[in-house]
Design a protein around this motif. Structure first.
Motif, mmCIF file in Angstrom:
data_model
loop_
_atom_site.group_PDB
_atom_site.id
_atom_site.type_symbol
_atom_site.label_atom_id
_atom_site.label_comp_id
_atom_site.label_asym_id
_atom_site.label_seq_id
_atom_site.Cartn_x
_atom_site.Cartn_y
_atom_site.Cartn_z
ATOM 1 N N SER A 18 0.803 -1.218 0.000
ATOM 2 C CA SER A 18 0.000 0.000 0.000
ATOM 3 C C SER A 18 0.843 1.278 0.000
ATOM 4 O O SER A 18 0.406 2.302 -0.481
ATOM 5 C CB SER A 18 -0.950 0.005 1.197
ATOM 6 N N HIS A 19 2.039 1.213 0.544
ATOM 7 C CA HIS A 19 2.937 2.364 0.493
ATOM 8 C C HIS A 19 3.474 2.478 -0.929
ATOM 9 O O HIS A 19 3.682 1.476 -1.583
ATOM 10 C CB HIS A 19 4.085 2.161 1.501
ATOM 11 N N PRO A 20 3.700 3.690 -1.452
ATOM 12 C CA PRO A 20 4.099 3.841 -2.844
ATOM 13 C C PRO A 20 5.488 3.287 -3.186
ATOM 14 O O PRO A 20 5.841 3.213 -4.341
ATOM 15 C CB PRO A 20 4.053 5.349 -3.079
ATOM 16 N N SER A 21 6.265 2.889 -2.221
ATOM 17 C CA SER A 21 7.598 2.367 -2.521
ATOM 18 C C SER A 21 7.607 0.841 -2.382
ATOM 19 O O SER A 21 6.763 0.266 -1.717
ATOM 20 C CB SER A 21 8.632 2.986 -1.586
ATOM 21 N N PRO A 22 8.583 0.169 -2.978
ATOM 22 C CA PRO A 22 8.653 -1.290 -2.900
ATOM 23 C C PRO A 22 9.112 -1.760 -1.522
ATOM 24 O O PRO A 22 9.707 -0.998 -0.762
ATOM 25 C CB PRO A 22 9.686 -1.644 -3.961
ATOM 26 N N ARG A 23 8.827 -3.028 -1.206
ATOM 27 C CA ARG A 23 9.306 -3.631 0.039
ATOM 28 C C ARG A 23 10.744 -4.095 -0.123
ATOM 29 O O ARG A 23 11.554 -3.939 0.777
ATOM 30 C CB ARG A 23 8.422 -4.812 0.433
ATOM 31 N N PHE A 24 11.040 -4.718 -1.280
ATOM 32 C CA PHE A 24 12.404 -5.163 -1.530
ATOM 33 C C PHE A 24 12.637 -5.300 -3.019
ATOM 34 O O PHE A 24 11.703 -5.364 -3.807
ATOM 35 C CB PHE A 24 12.712 -6.491 -0.821
ATOM 36 N N GLU A 25 13.917 -5.338 -3.379
ATOM 37 C CA GLU A 25 14.350 -5.533 -4.754
ATOM 38 C C GLU A 25 15.470 -6.566 -4.749
ATOM 39 O O GLU A 25 16.427 -6.430 -3.980
ATOM 40 C CB GLU A 25 14.845 -4.213 -5.339
ATOM 41 N N ILE A 26 15.346 -7.581 -5.578
ATOM 42 C CA ILE A 26 16.313 -8.675 -5.619
ATOM 43 C C ILE A 26 17.108 -8.605 -6.917
ATOM 44 O O ILE A 26 16.520 -8.474 -7.990
ATOM 45 C CB ILE A 26 15.594 -10.037 -5.536
ATOM 46 N N THR A 27 18.439 -8.691 -6.793
ATOM 47 C CA THR A 27 19.310 -8.746 -7.954
ATOM 48 C C THR A 27 20.217 -9.962 -7.811
ATOM 49 O O THR A 27 21.210 -9.927 -7.083
ATOM 50 C CB THR A 27 20.175 -7.467 -8.068
ATOM 51 N N PRO A 28 19.871 -11.068 -8.478
ATOM 52 C CA PRO A 28 20.688 -12.277 -8.357
ATOM 53 C C PRO A 28 21.933 -12.226 -9.241
ATOM 54 O O PRO A 28 21.937 -11.586 -10.284
ATOM 55 C CB PRO A 28 19.751 -13.396 -8.805
ATOM 56 N N ALA A 29 22.968 -12.887 -8.788
ATOM 57 C CA ALA A 29 24.192 -13.087 -9.565
ATOM 58 C C ALA A 29 24.586 -14.547 -9.376
ATOM 59 O O ALA A 29 23.873 -15.298 -8.720
ATOM 60 C CB ALA A 29 25.282 -12.143 -9.078
ATOM 61 N N GLU A 30 25.706 -14.937 -9.928
ATOM 62 C CA GLU A 30 26.072 -16.351 -9.911
ATOM 63 C C GLU A 30 26.305 -16.922 -8.515
ATOM 64 O O GLU A 30 25.792 -17.969 -8.179
ATOM 65 C CB GLU A 30 27.321 -16.578 -10.773
ATOM 66 N N GLU A 31 27.057 -16.225 -7.674
ATOM 67 C CA GLU A 31 27.386 -16.769 -6.352
ATOM 68 C C GLU A 31 26.799 -15.968 -5.196
ATOM 69 O O GLU A 31 27.073 -16.273 -4.045
ATOM 70 C CB GLU A 31 28.899 -16.861 -6.203
ATOM 71 N N ARG A 32 26.015 -14.953 -5.514
ATOM 72 C CA ARG A 32 25.411 -14.134 -4.464
ATOM 73 C C ARG A 32 24.145 -13.480 -4.975
ATOM 74 O O ARG A 32 23.935 -13.372 -6.169
ATOM 75 C CB ARG A 32 26.385 -13.093 -3.943
ATOM 76 N N ILE A 33 23.339 -13.065 -4.042
ATOM 77 C CA ILE A 33 22.113 -12.349 -4.372
ATOM 78 C C ILE A 33 22.141 -11.050 -3.577
ATOM 79 O O ILE A 33 22.314 -11.071 -2.359
ATOM 80 C CB ILE A 33 20.861 -13.166 -3.982
ATOM 81 N N SER A 34 21.980 -9.947 -4.264
ATOM 82 C CA SER A 34 21.887 -8.656 -3.593
ATOM 83 C C SER A 34 20.418 -8.314 -3.407
ATOM 84 O O SER A 34 19.622 -8.506 -4.328
ATOM 85 C CB SER A 34 22.562 -7.570 -4.430
ATOM 86 N N VAL A 35 20.093 -7.813 -2.228
ATOM 87 C CA VAL A 35 18.714 -7.441 -1.929
ATOM 88 C C VAL A 35 18.725 -6.060 -1.281
ATOM 89 O O VAL A 35 19.463 -5.816 -0.338
ATOM 90 C CB VAL A 35 18.047 -8.466 -0.968
ATOM 91 N N ARG A 36 17.912 -5.171 -1.832
ATOM 92 C CA ARG A 36 17.683 -3.865 -1.211
ATOM 93 C C ARG A 36 16.314 -3.929 -0.572
ATOM 94 O O ARG A 36 15.362 -4.429 -1.172
ATOM 95 C CB ARG A 36 17.744 -2.752 -2.244
ATOM 96 N N VAL A 37 16.218 -3.427 0.651
ATOM 97 C CA VAL A 37 14.987 -3.542 1.433
ATOM 98 C C VAL A 37 14.591 -2.166 1.960
ATOM 99 O O VAL A 37 15.455 -1.361 2.319
ATOM 100 C CB VAL A 37 15.214 -4.496 2.634
ATOM 101 N N TRP A 38 13.261 -1.930 2.020
ATOM 102 C CA TRP A 38 12.732 -0.677 2.544
ATOM 103 C C TRP A 38 11.637 -0.950 3.563
ATOM 104 O O TRP A 38 10.952 -1.970 3.479
ATOM 105 C CB TRP A 38 12.137 0.173 1.422
#
Length: 160
Positions: A18-38
């Motif tokens: 319901s808030h206009p911004s995302p909860r999280f964003e996932i960016t996978p790579a081969e040996e790691r996954i980056s996640v931005r969270v709000w």
């Protein structure tokens, strides 16, 4: 905000509420996954981080979560600061997930301070993780409040 390209193991890149911004964003790579969270609050940020980790572990299982009885566990963690506390919380939830065969998707906190938390994590039984997360990395973690948006945010890395 740009959407990240996903591997076949993590969906979706951004989850809106319901808030206009995302909860999280996932960016996978081969040996790691980056996640931005709000989150609007620290408890919400921690809960969204847990949900983001769940989306990496077992995205297919999450689609059927409304029809399955929830698994609930008490969780506590202590650390030297808020950054370490987030890592410790996610690491403990990951351990509980591995031991109980569940994927934890939400958290409620009785107490959440700069170096201590107590609460409950909830999730669903899962036959097995679709992707194994070996560890939650301390590298680059930074919990902070964005002055422009007013949201708390954090960058996380999962070692796969």
């Amino acid at each position: 905000m740009n959407m990240s390209i996903l591997s076949d193991s993590c969906i979706p890149t951004m989850v809106r509420h319901s808030h206009p911004s995302p909860r999280f964003e996932i960016t996978p790579a081969e040996e790691r996954i980056s996640v931005r969270v709000w989150g609007r609050t620290l408890p919400e940020l921690f809960s969204h981080a847990l949900e983001g980790m769940a989306h990496c572990l077992a995205p297919a299982a999450l689609g059927s979560s409304k029809r399955i009885k929830k698994v609930r566990l008490r969780i506590t963690a202590e650390a030297v600061d808020i950054n370490s506390l987030l890592i410790e919380f996610l690491s403990r939830a990951l351990t509980h997930a591995t031991m109980s065969g569940a994927v934890f998707t939400s958290a409620r906190f009785v107490t959440l301070g700069d170096n201590f938390l107590e609460g409950e994590i909830a999730g669903i039984p899962a036959a097995g993780a679709e992707r194994e997360i070996r560890a939650v990395s301390y590298e680059g973690v930074d919990v902070r409040k964005n002055r422009d948006s007013g949201l708390y945010e954090a960058a996380l890395t999962f070692e796969v």
